[in-house]
Design an enzyme around this catalytic site. Structure first.
Site, PDB file in Angstrom:
ATOM      1  N   ASP A   1      -5.504 -54.493  42.112  1.00 43.77           N
ATOM      2  CA  ASP A   1      -4.312 -54.484  41.242  1.00 43.77           C
ATOM      3  C   ASP A   1      -4.377 -53.361  40.210  1.00 43.77           C
ATOM      4  OD1 ASP A   1      -5.769 -55.494  38.864  1.00 43.77           O
ATOM      5  OD2 ASP A   1      -5.916 -57.328  40.032  1.00 43.77           O
TER       6      ASP A   1
ATOM      7  N   ASP B   1     -13.981 -50.989  52.952  1.00 44.26           N
ATOM      8  CA  ASP B   1     -14.867 -52.123  52.717  1.00 44.26           C
ATOM      9  C   ASP B   1     -15.900 -51.753  51.637  1.00 44.26           C
ATOM     10  OD1 ASP B   1     -16.741 -54.097  52.788  1.00 44.26           O
ATOM     11  OD2 ASP B   1     -17.083 -54.015  54.957  1.00 44.26           O
ATOM     12  N   GLY B   2     -15.828 -52.441  50.499  1.00 51.31           N
ATOM     13  CA  GLY B   2     -16.708 -52.121  49.377  1.00 51.31           C
ATOM     14  C   GLY B   2     -18.181 -52.383  49.680  1.00 51.31           C
TER      15      GLY B   2
ATOM     16  N   ASP C   1     -14.949 -56.473  41.035  1.00 56.29           N
ATOM     17  CA  ASP C   1     -13.746 -57.204  40.622  1.00 56.29           C
ATOM     18  C   ASP C   1     -13.110 -57.796  41.872  1.00 56.29           C
ATOM     19  OD1 ASP C   1     -11.395 -58.137  39.570  1.00 56.29           O
ATOM     20  OD2 ASP C   1     -10.561 -56.165  39.107  1.00 56.29           O
TER      21      ASP C   1
END
Ligand code: SPD
Length: 284
Positions: free
Chosen positions: A90, A141-142, A160
């Site tokens: 976001d 993909d983190g 986050d």
């Protein structure tokens, strides 16, 4: 009394509780490859983003979460220049990070582009810094990103993510934290949203112990209000690559060259303070 039509309700079954907001209607619904993203227009909280039925951000109160996941850790590191945000689609955390003039690079890596596209439309204020030259947005993909990062590259990693189910699950385990330890420089710090202190003590302890086993030398869990999440109270856990977590750079906090709604030196100190039950029950 039961709330039905005209209300959004997130039931938190394990806590035997629920949170409701009166809504004008649903303005967005998108099933991505990963999750269902919805946005409601509410009567009193502005817009509300919901992922897989769980509240994520509202216009009215997201400052608690975004300021508290970003500023305490940035004001703890001696000189944060390179920041990685995993999740954060976001863009509210990115905006807070970029308020720090010393930050040279802030990379946001969220697996789901759908979250950012919805935020651009309904939460443009959170996306206000997306075109800052220091910002880089990736939809990947983190977990993989952290595993492949150059050793010692980042000063700060901010996780986050969503709750530890679905796409967010792999962000809560030792293998992921090992990648983060490797990717951080010697003064490096990681911070992660770690759910409610009232409802999720086991998860909190699992996370803290996994961080320690992965090679972080100190962990500290901070608390802050979070009106729209289960229990209304939330945590973030900071882990340090070397030494222990003490107070922040207090003189710099006092002179911070940007506006906040909630965060200041008193709130930084208050967030680090541990209630009695946390002193008793927290491990690691
Ligand atoms: N219970 C919801 C937890 C979600 C935490 N992440 C929120 C994302 C805000 N940027």
């Amino acid at each position: 009394m039961s709330l039905g039509k005209g209300w959004f309700t997130e039931v938190y079954e394990q806590g035997g509780s629920a949170f409701s907001l009166k809504i004008k209607g649903k303005v967005h619904e998108y099933q991505s490859r990963f999750q269902k993203i919805e946005v409601y227009e509410t009567e009193t909280y502005g817009y509300l983003m919901v992922i897989d039925g769980c509240t994520m951000v509202s216009t009215r109160e997201n400052f608690f979460y975004h300021e508290m996941i970003a500023h305490p850790v940035l004001f703890t590191h001696p000189r944060p220049r390179r920041v990685l945000i995993i999740g954060g689609g976001d863009c509210g955390t990115l905006r807070e990070v970029l308020k720090h003039p010393g930050v040279e690079l802030a990379q946001q890596v969220d697996i789901d582009e759908g979250v950012t596209r919805a935020a651009e439309q309904y939460f443009p204020e959170l996306c206000a810094s997306n075109n800052d030259p220091r910002a880089e947005l990736y939809f990947e993909d983190g977990i993989k990103w952290a595993a492949e990062a150059d050793a010692g590259f980042y000063d700060i990693i901010i996780v986050d993510g969503t709750d530890p189910v679905g796409p967010g699950e792999g962000l809560f385990n030792e293998a992921f934290y090992r990648s983060c330890v490797r990717a951080l420089g010697k003064d490096g710090l990681l911070v992660q949203q770690t759910e409610s202190p009232l409802y999720h003590m086991k998860l909190l302890n699992d996370v803290r112990l996994a961080m320690k086993s992965a090679g972080f030398t100190g962990v500290h869990t901070l608390t802050f209000p979070q009106p729209i999440y289960p229990s209304g109270w939330w945590t973030a856990t900071i882990a340090t690559r070397s030494g222990a977590i003490t107070g922040g750079r207090e003189q710099d906090i006092l002179k911070k060259p940007f506006e906040t709604v909630y965060y200041n030196l008193d709130m930084h100190r208050a967030a680090l303070a541990q209630p009695e039950f946390m002193k008793r029950e927290l491990k690691g």
